[in-house]
Design an enzyme around this catalytic site. Structure first.
Site, PDB file in Angstrom:
ATOM      1  N   GLY A   1       0.761  -1.250   0.000  1.00  0.00           N
ATOM      2  CA  GLY A   1       0.000   0.000   0.000  1.00  0.00           C
ATOM      3  C   GLY A   1       0.792   1.300   0.000  1.00  0.00           C
ATOM      4  O   GLY A   1       0.209   2.372   0.125  1.00  0.00           O
TER       5      GLY A   1
ATOM      6  N   TRP B   1       2.366   2.974  -2.423  1.00  0.00           N
ATOM      7  CA  TRP B   1       2.027   3.920  -3.510  1.00  0.00           C
ATOM      8  C   TRP B   1       0.661   4.569  -3.234  1.00  0.00           C
ATOM      9  O   TRP B   1       0.474   5.757  -3.478  1.00  0.00           O
ATOM     10  CB  TRP B   1       1.987   3.200  -4.863  1.00  0.00           C
ATOM     11  CG  TRP B   1       3.318   2.890  -5.456  1.00  0.00           C
ATOM     12  CD1 TRP B   1       4.484   2.664  -4.789  1.00  0.00           C
ATOM     13  CD2 TRP B   1       3.629   2.762  -6.861  1.00  0.00           C
ATOM     14  NE1 TRP B   1       5.500   2.394  -5.685  1.00  0.00           N
ATOM     15  CE2 TRP B   1       4.992   2.445  -6.957  1.00  0.00           C
ATOM     16  CE3 TRP B   1       2.880   2.849  -8.024  1.00  0.00           C
ATOM     17  CZ2 TRP B   1       5.644   2.249  -8.182  1.00  0.00           C
ATOM     18  CZ3 TRP B   1       3.514   2.652  -9.254  1.00  0.00           C
ATOM     19  CH2 TRP B   1       4.880   2.361  -9.326  1.00  0.00           C
TER      20      TRP B   1
ATOM     21  N   ASP C   1      -5.157  -5.482  -5.886  1.00  0.00           N
ATOM     22  CA  ASP C   1      -4.029  -6.415  -5.769  1.00  0.00           C
ATOM     23  C   ASP C   1      -4.550  -7.839  -5.604  1.00  0.00           C
ATOM     24  O   ASP C   1      -5.671  -8.045  -5.127  1.00  0.00           O
ATOM     25  CB  ASP C   1      -3.129  -6.058  -4.580  1.00  0.00           C
ATOM     26  CG  ASP C   1      -1.730  -6.636  -4.743  1.00  0.00           C
ATOM     27  OD1 ASP C   1      -0.806  -5.872  -5.063  1.00  0.00           O
ATOM     28  OD2 ASP C   1      -1.547  -7.874  -4.577  1.00  0.00           O
TER      29      ASP C   1
ATOM     30  N   ASP D   1      -7.327 -10.446  -9.183  1.00  0.00           N
ATOM     31  CA  ASP D   1      -6.248 -10.794 -10.113  1.00  0.00           C
ATOM     32  C   ASP D   1      -6.490  -9.995 -11.394  1.00  0.00           C
ATOM     33  O   ASP D   1      -7.486 -10.243 -12.099  1.00  0.00           O
ATOM     34  CB  ASP D   1      -6.269 -12.307 -10.392  1.00  0.00           C
ATOM     35  CG  ASP D   1      -5.161 -12.716 -11.355  1.00  0.00           C
ATOM     36  OD1 ASP D   1      -4.499 -11.824 -11.931  1.00  0.00           O
ATOM     37  OD2 ASP D   1      -4.965 -13.933 -11.515  1.00  0.00           O
TER      38      ASP D   1
ATOM     39  N   ASP E   1       2.663  -1.167 -10.377  1.00  0.00           N
ATOM     40  CA  ASP E   1       3.915  -1.672  -9.815  1.00  0.00           C
ATOM     41  C   ASP E   1       3.823  -3.198  -9.786  1.00  0.00           C
ATOM     42  O   ASP E   1       4.550  -3.852  -9.045  1.00  0.00           O
ATOM     43  CB  ASP E   1       4.093  -1.088  -8.399  1.00  0.00           C
ATOM     44  CG  ASP E   1       5.509  -1.222  -7.861  1.00  0.00           C
ATOM     45  OD1 ASP E   1       6.428  -1.481  -8.661  1.00  0.00           O
ATOM     46  OD2 ASP E   1       5.702  -1.060  -6.640  1.00  0.00           O
TER      47      ASP E   1
ATOM     48  N   LYS F   1       6.003  -0.404 -13.971  1.00  0.00           N
ATOM     49  CA  LYS F   1       7.306  -1.036 -13.742  1.00  0.00           C
ATOM     50  C   LYS F   1       7.595  -2.043 -14.850  1.00  0.00           C
ATOM     51  O   LYS F   1       6.719  -2.820 -15.227  1.00  0.00           O
ATOM     52  CB  LYS F   1       7.278  -1.750 -12.396  1.00  0.00           C
ATOM     53  CG  LYS F   1       8.523  -2.582 -12.150  1.00  0.00           C
ATOM     54  CD  LYS F   1       8.752  -2.829 -10.710  1.00  0.00           C
ATOM     55  CE  LYS F   1       7.829  -3.864 -10.126  1.00  0.00           C
ATOM     56  NZ  LYS F   1       8.013  -3.954  -8.681  1.00  0.00           N
TER      57      LYS F   1
HETATM   58  C1  LIG Z   1       6.161  -4.683  -5.740  1.00  0.00           C
HETATM   59  S1  LIG Z   1       4.582  -5.077  -5.162  1.00  0.00           S
HETATM   60  C2  LIG Z   1       3.760  -3.529  -5.180  1.00  0.00           C
HETATM   61  C3  LIG Z   1       4.195  -2.583  -4.092  1.00  0.00           C
HETATM   62  C4  LIG Z   1       3.284  -1.377  -3.986  1.00  0.00           C
HETATM   63  N1  LIG Z   1       3.471  -0.484  -5.112  1.00  0.00           N
HETATM   64  C5  LIG Z   1       3.523  -0.608  -2.725  1.00  0.00           C
HETATM   65  O1  LIG Z   1       3.953   0.542  -2.785  1.00  0.00           O
HETATM   66  O2  LIG Z   1       3.241  -1.143  -1.652  1.00  0.00           O
HETATM   67  C6  LIG Z   1       3.894  -5.883  -6.535  1.00  0.00           C
HETATM   68  C7  LIG Z   1       2.460  -6.322  -6.314  1.00  0.00           C
HETATM   69  O3  LIG Z   1       1.903  -6.749  -7.561  1.00  0.00           O
HETATM   70  C8  LIG Z   1       0.878  -7.666  -7.244  1.00  0.00           C
HETATM   71  N2  LIG Z   1       0.472  -8.413  -8.431  1.00  0.00           N
HETATM   72  C9  LIG Z   1       1.224  -9.228  -9.194  1.00  0.00           C
HETATM   73  N3  LIG Z   1       0.475  -9.782 -10.161  1.00  0.00           N
HETATM   74  C10 LIG Z   1      -0.778  -9.283 -10.019  1.00  0.00           C
HETATM   75  C11 LIG Z   1      -2.003  -9.504 -10.702  1.00  0.00           C
HETATM   76  N4  LIG Z   1      -2.086 -10.359 -11.715  1.00  0.00           N
HETATM   77  N5  LIG Z   1      -3.097  -8.835 -10.283  1.00  0.00           N
HETATM   78  C12 LIG Z   1      -3.019  -7.992  -9.219  1.00  0.00           C
HETATM   79  N6  LIG Z   1      -1.904  -7.762  -8.523  1.00  0.00           N
HETATM   80  C13 LIG Z   1      -0.782  -8.405  -8.912  1.00  0.00           C
HETATM   81  C14 LIG Z   1       1.523  -8.535  -6.175  1.00  0.00           C
HETATM   82  O4  LIG Z   1       0.545  -9.231  -5.432  1.00  0.00           O
HETATM   83  C15 LIG Z   1       2.314  -7.513  -5.360  1.00  0.00           C
HETATM   84  O5  LIG Z   1       1.602  -7.126  -4.216  1.00  0.00           O
END
Ligand SMILES: C[S@@+](CC[C@H](N)C(=O)[O-])C[C@H]1O[C@@H](n2cnc3c(N)ncnc32)[C@H](O)[C@@H]1O
Length: 238
Positions: free
Chosen positions: A85, A87, A113, A129, A153, A193
């Site tokens: 969370g 961002w 997420d 998802d 991200d 990203k």
């Molecule tokens: C690096 S973290 C994000 C960090 C976030 N920006 C923060 O500031 O806290 C990447 C996130 O992408 C999510 N993610 C990956 N694939 C996803 C998908 N298909 N649908 C939704 N979320 C996804 C992961 O669950 C993970 O929590």
């Protein structure tokens, strides 16, 4: 005088080396020990703890926004892959989602997420998802209109195979980009990203057609040993 991310001076005589050393414990892998040692000594991790952010990632979006100024009061933001969370926390403050900046427009923050996210005041968060078939329709319904910023991200859990990870992140990024084309207001911004690795060329070409400017940025908070970088596409042509 140079300052660390914690705001302390880096110069000064006789400063002790305050690095935390982690002893290898029985049952802990060497890679985990290294990760722990890096976390404990990372100034962005310390700063996030001190300033109440849920992770060091918060500083990446702050640094990108300091440069490109897309999180303005009144902006409607969609944050894809928002857990835990950081961002969202930054966006809530900067777009004035809680109306704390009097006289300024009030923005909105919608985060999604795969994982459950602890509630964040000022943000609407859903567990979803984003790669599901009708995910974009669901997010559009929650959004209830256009967005000024779509930021992603999203990153899949590492497979340990660099090329596979790269292709996966490009797929996430492309899905986010097509969603952005659908919901962005003219003039809007897309931030995502990517991992440097070769397959991002098509995405760049596509973004260049749809936006006035496309920049590839490695913010200082992004670890130098990671191949992560961010595309910041501004001026959506609509
Ligand atoms: C690096 S973290 C994000 C960090 C976030 N920006 C923060 O500031 O806290 C990447 C996130 O992408 C999510 N993610 C990956 N694939 C996803 C998908 N298909 N649908 C939704 N979320 C996804 C992961 O669950 C993970 O929590």
């Amino acid at each position: 005088m140079a300052k660390t991310p914690t705001g302390k001076n880096t110069s000064g005589r006789g400063q002790r080396d305050l690095k935390v050393k982690v002893k290898t414990a029985r049952g802990r892998k060497l890679s985990s020990t290294r990760w722990l040692q890096r976390q404990l000594n990372d100034p962005y991790v310390k700063r996030a703890q001190a300033e109440g952010y849920r992770g060091r990632a918060a500083y990446k979006i702050m640094e990108l926004d300091d440069k490109y100024r897309f999180l303005v009061p009144g902006a409607r933001v969609v944050d894809l892959g928002c857990a835990p969370g950081g961002w969202c926390q930054v966006a809530v403050k900067r777009v004035n989602a809680l109306g704390e900046k009097s006289g300024k427009r009030i923005g909105t923050v919608l985060g999604i997420d795969l994982q459950e996210v602890e509630p964040i005041a000022g943000a609407e968060i859903h567990q979803l998802d984003f790669m599901e078939d009708d995910a974009d329709e669901k997010v559009k319904a929650w959004l209830g209109g256009k967005a000024d910023v779509v930021m992603s991200d999203m990153a899949a859990a590492s497979s340990g195979h660099k090329q596979t990870d790269h292709l996966r992140i490009i797929a996430l990024c492309e899905t986010a980009a097509y969603f952005a084309f659908d919901v962005l207001e003219q003039g809007g911004t897309f931030v995502a990203k990517v991992l440097a690795g070769g397959a991002e060329g098509d995405l760049q070409k596509l973004l260049k057609q749809k936006f006035e400017k496309v920049a590839n940025v490695k913010p200082p908070a992004s670890r130098s040993d990671s191949s992560e970088k961010f595309v910041v596409a501004t001026g959506f042509r609509g």
